[in-house]
Design a protein around this motif. Structure first.
Motif, PDB file in Angstrom:
ATOM      1  N   PHE A 149       0.823  -1.201   0.000  1.00 28.00           N
ATOM      2  CA  PHE A 149       0.000   0.000   0.000  1.00 28.00           C
ATOM      3  C   PHE A 149       0.863   1.261   0.000  1.00 28.00           C
ATOM      4  O   PHE A 149       0.537   2.255  -0.650  1.00 28.00           O
ATOM      5  CB  PHE A 149      -0.913  -0.016   1.232  1.00 28.00           C
ATOM      6  N   VAL A 150       1.968   1.236   0.748  1.00 29.04           N
ATOM      7  CA  VAL A 150       2.795   2.443   0.909  1.00 29.04           C
ATOM      8  C   VAL A 150       4.035   2.421   0.014  1.00 29.04           C
ATOM      9  O   VAL A 150       4.897   3.287   0.143  1.00 29.04           O
ATOM     10  CB  VAL A 150       3.222   2.609   2.391  1.00 29.04           C
ATOM     11  N   ARG A 151       4.085   1.463  -0.896  1.00 27.60           N
ATOM     12  CA  ARG A 151       5.307   1.243  -1.689  1.00 27.60           C
ATOM     13  C   ARG A 151       5.750   2.474  -2.467  1.00 27.60           C
ATOM     14  O   ARG A 151       6.941   2.758  -2.587  1.00 27.60           O
ATOM     15  CB  ARG A 151       5.084   0.074  -2.660  1.00 27.60           C
ATOM     16  N   ASP A 152       4.819   3.246  -3.000  1.00 25.53           N
ATOM     17  CA  ASP A 152       5.166   4.378  -3.855  1.00 25.53           C
ATOM     18  C   ASP A 152       5.247   5.709  -3.112  1.00 25.53           C
ATOM     19  O   ASP A 152       5.401   6.763  -3.734  1.00 25.53           O
ATOM     20  CB  ASP A 152       4.153   4.493  -4.996  1.00 25.53           C
ATOM     21  N   VAL A 153       5.151   5.668  -1.796  1.00 29.45           N
ATOM     22  CA  VAL A 153       5.229   6.900  -1.012  1.00 29.45           C
ATOM     23  C   VAL A 153       6.645   7.471  -1.060  1.00 29.45           C
ATOM     24  O   VAL A 153       7.634   6.728  -0.994  1.00 29.45           O
ATOM     25  CB  VAL A 153       4.835   6.625   0.463  1.00 29.45           C
ATOM     26  N   GLN A 154       6.749   8.788  -1.191  1.00 32.13           N
ATOM     27  CA  GLN A 154       8.042   9.455  -1.089  1.00 32.13           C
ATOM     28  C   GLN A 154       8.474   9.430   0.378  1.00 32.13           C
ATOM     29  O   GLN A 154       8.062  10.259   1.184  1.00 32.13           O
ATOM     30  CB  GLN A 154       7.927  10.890  -1.603  1.00 32.13           C
TER      31      GLN A 154
ATOM     32  N   GLY B 260      20.521   9.493  18.876  1.00 32.36           N
ATOM     33  CA  GLY B 260      21.348   8.873  17.862  1.00 32.36           C
ATOM     34  C   GLY B 260      21.951   9.937  16.966  1.00 32.36           C
ATOM     35  O   GLY B 260      21.818  11.142  17.223  1.00 32.36           O
ATOM     36  N   VAL B 261      22.616   9.482  15.920  1.00 29.02           N
ATOM     37  CA  VAL B 261      23.223  10.406  14.962  1.00 29.02           C
ATOM     38  C   VAL B 261      22.842   9.987  13.552  1.00 29.02           C
ATOM     39  O   VAL B 261      22.404   8.856  13.303  1.00 29.02           O
ATOM     40  CB  VAL B 261      24.759  10.433  15.114  1.00 29.02           C
ATOM     41  N   ILE B 262      23.009  10.939  12.636  1.00 25.95           N
ATOM     42  CA  ILE B 262      22.678  10.704  11.230  1.00 25.95           C
ATOM     43  C   ILE B 262      23.789  11.290  10.374  1.00 25.95           C
ATOM     44  O   ILE B 262      24.217  12.429  10.581  1.00 25.95           O
ATOM     45  CB  ILE B 262      21.340  11.359  10.853  1.00 25.95           C
ATOM     46  N   GLY B 263      24.233  10.512   9.405  1.00 31.20           N
ATOM     47  CA  GLY B 263      25.228  10.977   8.451  1.00 31.20           C
ATOM     48  C   GLY B 263      24.715  10.843   7.034  1.00 31.20           C
ATOM     49  O   GLY B 263      23.536  10.526   6.806  1.00 31.20           O
ATOM     50  N   ASP B 264      25.608  11.054   6.076  1.00 31.53           N
ATOM     51  CA  ASP B 264      25.227  10.983   4.662  1.00 31.53           C
ATOM     52  C   ASP B 264      24.599   9.638   4.318  1.00 31.53           C
ATOM     53  O   ASP B 264      23.625   9.558   3.561  1.00 31.53           O
ATOM     54  CB  ASP B 264      26.457  11.203   3.779  1.00 31.53           C
ATOM     55  N   GLU B 265      25.165   8.577   4.859  1.00 33.88           N
ATOM     56  CA  GLU B 265      24.706   7.226   4.518  1.00 33.88           C
ATOM     57  C   GLU B 265      23.234   7.032   4.856  1.00 33.88           C
ATOM     58  O   GLU B 265      22.453   6.499   4.051  1.00 33.88           O
ATOM     59  CB  GLU B 265      25.557   6.198   5.263  1.00 33.88           C
ATOM     60  N   GLU B 266      22.830   7.459   6.030  1.00 36.76           N
ATOM     61  CA  GLU B 266      21.450   7.268   6.464  1.00 36.76           C
ATOM     62  C   GLU B 266      20.478   8.108   5.635  1.00 36.76           C
ATOM     63  O   GLU B 266      19.399   7.646   5.245  1.00 36.76           O
ATOM     64  CB  GLU B 266      21.294   7.619   7.954  1.00 36.76           C
ATOM     65  N   ILE B 267      20.877   9.356   5.373  1.00 36.81           N
ATOM     66  CA  ILE B 267      20.019  10.240   4.579  1.00 36.81           C
ATOM     67  C   ILE B 267      19.868   9.713   3.159  1.00 36.81           C
ATOM     68  O   ILE B 267      18.759   9.613   2.611  1.00 36.81           O
ATOM     69  CB  ILE B 267      20.586  11.670   4.567  1.00 36.81           C
ATOM     70  N   LEU B 268      20.980   9.366   2.541  1.00 37.53           N
ATOM     71  CA  LEU B 268      20.944   8.951   1.135  1.00 37.53           C
ATOM     72  C   LEU B 268      20.214   7.625   0.954  1.00 37.53           C
ATOM     73  O   LEU B 268      19.627   7.379  -0.103  1.00 37.53           O
ATOM     74  CB  LEU B 268      22.363   8.859   0.580  1.00 37.53           C
ATOM     75  N   ALA B 269      20.225   6.772   1.975  1.00 36.82           N
ATOM     76  CA  ALA B 269      19.504   5.509   1.877  1.00 36.82           C
ATOM     77  C   ALA B 269      18.007   5.747   1.717  1.00 36.82           C
ATOM     78  O   ALA B 269      17.323   5.016   0.988  1.00 36.82           O
ATOM     79  CB  ALA B 269      19.761   4.661   3.112  1.00 36.82           C
ATOM     80  N   VAL B 270      17.487   6.800   2.381  1.00 31.04           N
ATOM     81  CA  VAL B 270      16.062   7.120   2.264  1.00 31.04           C
ATOM     82  C   VAL B 270      15.790   7.870   0.963  1.00 31.04           C
ATOM     83  O   VAL B 270      14.850   7.545   0.229  1.00 31.04           O
ATOM     84  CB  VAL B 270      15.584   7.962   3.468  1.00 31.04           C
ATOM     85  N   VAL B 271      16.595   8.870   0.672  1.00 30.37           N
ATOM     86  CA  VAL B 271      16.366   9.678  -0.522  1.00 30.37           C
ATOM     87  C   VAL B 271      16.502   8.834  -1.786  1.00 30.37           C
ATOM     88  O   VAL B 271      15.686   8.928  -2.708  1.00 30.37           O
ATOM     89  CB  VAL B 271      17.350  10.869  -0.559  1.00 30.37           C
ATOM     90  N   ALA B 272      17.513   7.973  -1.830  1.00 32.06           N
ATOM     91  CA  ALA B 272      17.723   7.125  -3.007  1.00 32.06           C
ATOM     92  C   ALA B 272      16.608   6.105  -3.163  1.00 32.06           C
ATOM     93  O   ALA B 272      16.267   5.704  -4.281  1.00 32.06           O
ATOM     94  CB  ALA B 272      19.067   6.402  -2.900  1.00 32.06           C
ATOM     95  N   ASP B 273      15.995   5.710  -2.034  1.00 29.05           N
ATOM     96  CA  ASP B 273      14.914   4.734  -2.072  1.00 29.05           C
ATOM     97  C   ASP B 273      13.694   5.290  -2.779  1.00 29.05           C
ATOM     98  O   ASP B 273      12.840   4.532  -3.240  1.00 29.05           O
ATOM     99  CB  ASP B 273      14.554   4.310  -0.649  1.00 29.05           C
ATOM    100  N   ASN B 274      13.582   6.625  -2.868  1.00 28.19           N
ATOM    101  CA  ASN B 274      12.463   7.236  -3.578  1.00 28.19           C
ATOM    102  C   ASN B 274      12.582   7.070  -5.077  1.00 28.19           C
ATOM    103  O   ASN B 274      11.661   7.354  -5.807  1.00 28.19           O
ATOM    104  CB  ASN B 274      12.370   8.730  -3.232  1.00 28.19           C
TER     105      ASN B 274
END
Length: 351
Positions: A277-282, A337-351
Motif C-alpha cells: 500500500f505504501v510502496r510508492d510513497v516518497q 542517535g546520529v545521522i550521516g550521509d549514509e542514512e540520509i541517502l539511503a532514504v532519498v535514493a529509495d524514492n
C-alpha cells in the motif's frame, strides 16, 4: 479471528470517542456472527457461503482523542464508509460499544440520537447534498433552522462560517452557480455552523478534480489549525491520509490491518498488504529522523549540529549532507542517535 465481546472500563479514558469490538454484519441472523467464534473467524467469502452474511465491519477497536484528525483509509469495499455511519448509528451496529464523552451511544434512544446528531456531530459527504432552491447562506444555516434557532442568530452564525471557509461574497448565490469545490465549501460551512464536537468526513473530495481536491485538503488542514475540531476522515487516497491524519487506520475486508501515524505505516508496515500500500510513497517526505538515527560509532565526533527527532528526512537532507560531522538527533536534551550521509541517502535514493 474471534469475537471480542468483553470490553474494558473506559471511565478514565481521555478518548472523546471510543470504539470497542464494533461489528456490522449484513444478512440473515446477523447477530450470531460476532458471538460465535467459528463464524467470526471466517473470511468474507467463507462467511457468505456458510451464512449468507457479509461482515462489513469486523471487531474494530480504537479511540479518537479530542482535537485529533483520525483518518480511516482503505480500498473500495473495505468497510470504511459503513464504519463512519455506524459511529452515529446512521447504520445500526450489530455488536460492540460506541462511547462518546462517556456516554454509551448504543443505549441512546432515537430522541437522544437526534439531539446528538444535531449538536455534537456533523457529517460532510462526497455528494454535497445541498438544497438547490436555497441560497448559500440558507444552505449553511439549515441545520440551525432545524434546531429551532432564530433567524438573526442563524444568519449571524452562517456568515461567520461562510467567511471562515472562504466563501465571502457568495452568500446569495444558488448551488448551481458554484463550482464543485465551492459547493463542497458550502457543505463544510454547513457542517461547522452547528459548532459540533466531531466532524465526520466520508470521502468528501473524491469527486473533485485533482487541483481542487488539493486545495480542499489544505483548507481542512487550515480549518483544523484554526478551530481545533476533532475529525474522523474517510478516504481511499493514501496521500490524502498522510497529509491530513494525525493517525491512520488502514482497513481491509472490514477489519483493521494497522493503526498508527503516517510515518509508522511507512516506516514499519505491519504486513505485506501495508507494505504494498505504501510502496510508492516518497519516504523522505513522511519519515522523521527518529526512524533513521543510529548509535554513534566508537570515536565518532558528537559536536555536530542538532535536530529534533520529528524533523522530516526531506527537511534535514541539506543540513546533513553539508555538515562535516554527524548530525545529532536530540530530544529534551537526550541524544537519541546520529545521522550521516549514509542514512540520509539511503532514504532519498529509495524514492
Amino acid at each position: 479471528m474471534t469475537a471480542q465481546l468483553e470490553y474494558p472500563d473506559i471511565q478514565d479514558s481521555d478518548a472523546l470517542l471510543s470504539v470497542q469490538g464494533l461489528w456490522k454484519v449484513f444478512g440473515p441472523k446477523a447477530q450470531r456472527v460476532p458471538h460465535r467464534p467459528e463464524l467470526a473467524g471466517l473470511d468474507r467469502a467463507d462467511l457468505y457461503a456458510k451464512t449468507g452474511c457479509t461482515a462489513a465491519v469486523r471487531d474494530l477497536s480504537f479511540d479518537v482523542a479530542p482535537g485529533e484528525v483520525f483518518v480511516v483509509m482503505g480500498l473500495s469495499g473495505s468497510g470504511k464508509s459503513t464504519l463512519v455511519r455506524c459511529l452515529t448509528r446512521l447504520i445500526e451496529p450489530t455488536a460492540g460499544r460506541l462511547v462518546f464523552e462517556g456516554e454509551d451511544l448504543r443505549a441512546a434512544d432515537e430522541k437522544r440520537l437526534r439531539a446528538l446528531r444535531r449538536s455534537k456531530f456533523s457529517m460532510v459527504f462526497q455528494h454535497f447534498g445541498l438544497l438547490p432552491h436555497r441560497k448559500v447562506i440558507d444552505n449553511v444555516s439549515y441545520g440551525l433552522e432545524i434546531r429551532g434557532e432564530s433567524k438573526p442568530d442563524r444568519r449571524r452564525r452562517a456568515q461567520e462560517v461562510i467567511d471562515l471557509v472562504g466563501l465571502a461574497g457568495n452568500e446569495h448565490l444558488y448551488p448551481e452557480q458554484l463550482s464543485g469545490g465551492m459547493q463542497q465549501r458550502v457543505g463544510l460551512a454547513r457542517a461547522l455552523a452547528n459548532d459540533p464536537d466531531v466532524l465526520l468526513f466520508d470521502e468528501p473530495f473524491s469527486a473533485l478534480d485533482p487541483l481542487i481536491r488539493r486545495e480542499m485538503q489544505t483548507e481542512v488542514v487550515r480549518l483544523h489549525r484554526e478551530v481545533g475540531k476533532t475529525m474522523v476522515f474517510i478516504t481511499h487516497d493514501l496521500s490524502e491520509a498522510l497529509k491530513l491524519g494525525d493517525r491512520i487506520l488502514l482497513m481491509r475486508d472490514g477489519a483493521a490491518v494497522q493503526l498508527g501515524t503516517g510515518d509508522e505505516l511507512v516506516g514499519a508496515p505491519a504486513d505485506d498488504y501495508v507494505r504494498e500500500f505504501v510502496r510508492d510513497v516518497q519516504r523522505a517526505d513522511v519519515l522523521t529522523l527518529r526512524w533513521i538515527a543510529r548509535r554513534p560509532r566508537d570515536g565518532e565526533p558528537l559536536d555536530g549540529p542538532e535536530l529534533g527527532p520529528d524533523v522530516l528526512v526531506r527537511e534535514a537532507t541539506r543540513l546533513v549532507l553539508e555538515a562535516d560531522r554527524p548530525v545529532k538527533v536530540v530530544s529534551n536534551g537526550t541524544l537519541l542517535g546520529v545521522i550521516g550521509d549514509e542514512e540520509i541517502l539511503a532514504v532519498v535514493a529509495d524514492n
